[in-house]
Write an enzyme that holds these catalytic residues in place. Sequence first.
Site, PDB file in Angstrom:
ATOM      1  N   ARG A   1       1.101  -4.256  13.217  1.00 16.40           N
ATOM      2  CA  ARG A   1       0.948  -4.197  11.761  1.00 16.40           C
ATOM      3  C   ARG A   1       0.064  -5.377  11.339  1.00 16.40           C
ATOM      4  O   ARG A   1       0.413  -6.532  11.586  1.00 16.40           O
ATOM      5  CB  ARG A   1       2.314  -4.244  11.062  1.00 16.40           C
ATOM      6  CG  ARG A   1       3.189  -3.036  11.420  1.00 16.40           C
ATOM      7  CD  ARG A   1       4.324  -2.836  10.440  1.00 16.40           C
ATOM      8  NE  ARG A   1       3.862  -2.288   9.184  1.00 16.40           N
ATOM      9  CZ  ARG A   1       4.612  -2.229   8.085  1.00 16.40           C
ATOM     10  NH1 ARG A   1       5.858  -2.703   8.105  1.00 16.40           N
ATOM     11  NH2 ARG A   1       4.136  -1.718   6.964  1.00 16.40           N
TER      12      ARG A   1
ATOM     13  N   ASN B   1       1.282  -7.466  -1.005  1.00 15.20           N
ATOM     14  CA  ASN B   1       2.661  -6.950  -0.908  1.00 15.20           C
ATOM     15  C   ASN B   1       2.576  -5.427  -0.958  1.00 15.20           C
ATOM     16  O   ASN B   1       1.493  -4.844  -1.098  1.00 15.20           O
ATOM     17  CB  ASN B   1       3.531  -7.517  -2.038  1.00 15.20           C
ATOM     18  CG  ASN B   1       5.013  -7.247  -1.798  1.00 15.20           C
ATOM     19  OD1 ASN B   1       5.524  -7.498  -0.716  1.00 15.20           O
ATOM     20  ND2 ASN B   1       5.705  -6.708  -2.793  1.00 15.20           N
ATOM     21  N   LYS B   2       3.710  -4.788  -0.843  1.00  9.07           N
ATOM     22  CA  LYS B   2       3.775  -3.321  -0.787  1.00  9.07           C
ATOM     23  C   LYS B   2       2.941  -2.674  -1.890  1.00  9.07           C
ATOM     24  O   LYS B   2       2.935  -3.121  -3.035  1.00  9.07           O
ATOM     25  CB  LYS B   2       5.251  -2.905  -0.899  1.00  9.07           C
ATOM     26  CG  LYS B   2       5.532  -1.428  -0.902  1.00  9.07           C
ATOM     27  CD  LYS B   2       4.937  -0.676   0.272  1.00  9.07           C
ATOM     28  CE  LYS B   2       5.386  -1.217   1.618  1.00  9.07           C
ATOM     29  NZ  LYS B   2       4.678  -0.573   2.749  1.00  9.07           N
TER      30      LYS B   2
ATOM     31  N   ASP C   1       3.720 -10.178   1.803  1.00  9.74           N
ATOM     32  CA  ASP C   1       3.377 -10.042   3.227  1.00  9.74           C
ATOM     33  C   ASP C   1       2.378 -11.092   3.669  1.00  9.74           C
ATOM     34  O   ASP C   1       2.290 -11.419   4.853  1.00  9.74           O
ATOM     35  CB  ASP C   1       2.841  -8.640   3.512  1.00  9.74           C
ATOM     36  CG  ASP C   1       3.986  -7.655   3.533  1.00  9.74           C
ATOM     37  OD1 ASP C   1       4.429  -7.250   2.435  1.00  9.74           O
ATOM     38  OD2 ASP C   1       4.479  -7.343   4.632  1.00  9.74           O
TER      39      ASP C   1
ATOM     40  N   ARG D   1      11.359  -3.536   9.652  1.00 10.58           N
ATOM     41  CA  ARG D   1      10.213  -3.776   8.760  1.00 10.58           C
ATOM     42  C   ARG D   1      10.565  -4.917   7.812  1.00 10.58           C
ATOM     43  O   ARG D   1      11.664  -5.447   7.826  1.00 10.58           O
ATOM     44  CB  ARG D   1       9.782  -2.507   8.008  1.00 10.58           C
ATOM     45  CG  ARG D   1      10.775  -1.492   7.628  1.00 10.58           C
ATOM     46  CD  ARG D   1      11.743  -1.925   6.558  1.00 10.58           C
ATOM     47  NE  ARG D   1      11.068  -2.435   5.378  1.00 10.58           N
ATOM     48  CZ  ARG D   1      11.626  -3.232   4.507  1.00 10.58           C
ATOM     49  NH1 ARG D   1      12.886  -3.646   4.655  1.00 10.58           N
ATOM     50  NH2 ARG D   1      10.962  -3.663   3.463  1.00 10.58           N
ATOM     51  N   GLY D   2       9.563  -5.261   6.967  1.00 12.95           N
ATOM     52  CA  GLY D   2       9.715  -6.451   6.137  1.00 12.95           C
ATOM     53  C   GLY D   2       9.044  -7.608   6.881  1.00 12.95           C
ATOM     54  O   GLY D   2       9.313  -7.813   8.078  1.00 12.95           O
TER      55      GLY D   2
ATOM     56  N   GLN E   1      11.073   2.560   0.353  1.00 11.51           N
ATOM     57  CA  GLN E   1      11.882   1.384   0.709  1.00 11.51           C
ATOM     58  C   GLN E   1      12.729   0.898  -0.471  1.00 11.51           C
ATOM     59  O   GLN E   1      13.743   0.238  -0.285  1.00 11.51           O
ATOM     60  CB  GLN E   1      10.986   0.229   1.181  1.00 11.51           C
ATOM     61  CG  GLN E   1      10.314   0.464   2.527  1.00 11.51           C
ATOM     62  CD  GLN E   1       8.929   1.049   2.388  1.00 11.51           C
ATOM     63  OE1 GLN E   1       8.641   1.767   1.415  1.00 11.51           O
ATOM     64  NE2 GLN E   1       8.060   0.778   3.339  1.00 11.51           N
TER      65      GLN E   1
END
Length: 352
Positions: free
Chosen positions: A94, A251-252, A241, A50-51, A200
């Site tokens: 994703r 982003n997250k 992202d 991930r990332g 995370q």
Amino acid sequence: MPTCIPSPIAWTPSNGVRILDQTLLPGEEAYRDLETVDAVAEAIRMLRVRGAPLIGIAAAMGVAGAAGQRGSGAAGQEALQGIKEACKLLSATRPTAVNLQWALDRMRRRAELAVDAGESLGPALIAEANAIWEEDRAMCRRIGELGATLIPTGATVCTMCNAGALATGGIGTALAPVYTLHESGRSPHVVVPETRPLLQGSRLTAWELTQAGVDCTLIGDGMIASRLRVGDIACVIVGADRIAANGDVANKIGTYGLALAARAHGIPFYVAAPSSTLDPATADGSRIPIEQRDASEVASWQGTRTAPAGVKVWNPAFDVTPAELITAIVTDKGIFPPAEVFRCPLPARRSR
Ligand code: MRU
């Protein structure tokens, strides 16, 4: 990357993709060999790898490996069709991280060029995947050098999620300036929100910083505003992202709240991302597709229910921070005010 952090990705001897299974960290450092495109897709979907930059690299390697495994002689329209199908499958895993689409577009174009030129696909695509990985490593290094100029010596900084070595092909994006300063003996202290629901921050960021010997403090997400109010945090630095054309940043989930809290406390809020995260085709943050994930990620933990059965759950994996809350965006090409980030030259979309 700091040598004490294991590489999250490698080739297997048979051109498959070896990943450090990030769902098992920090308890277990276990590698999985992904020998098919389906296995790579499953690993991306399940966040084993991930990332944003790393899923682009993993997908590129998965596509290349599939061509390589068909033999170095794989060529022609039939092989190209197989590559296109692999790209389609991986691209659906994703939706938010644009690096994934960017890397797959690049692989598809390289495959088309190879077929037009009568080249065999395997070696051409393995070289292209390696180039994407190598370029990401270099972009992380440069983000580290540039971002380090924004962090005062010995400062305390706050991040979100994991935008470190585990999320990229190099030393990370948001954590790259931290590692650059650490290497020169001027390490900041890092405040790490746990980053619900998949943790995370606590599982990955706190782990990799500890491996690298960087001093850090873990906090619960609900503690962010109170921690910023303490008054010792010099800046916030997070990854991205996708960065839309107007400078809005996905982003997250939790990043937007962190940005609001930073603004309320007068703390600079920086986003660090490679130029492969810039998406000129998306006008603003409202157009960024936001991944919705399974309710079980919020309503249970490791198979144990943490909420009543049947409760409604809202579980977006990302949020959008509007450009006006962002002090600057650090890319490998420079440090830009968010509204001007597209002055940044975009990376190659084809290899030759
Ligand atoms: O769901 P994840 O773990 O893939 O989310 C990762 C993030 O939000 C990171 O901050 C982002 O991808 C940047 S990684 C350099």
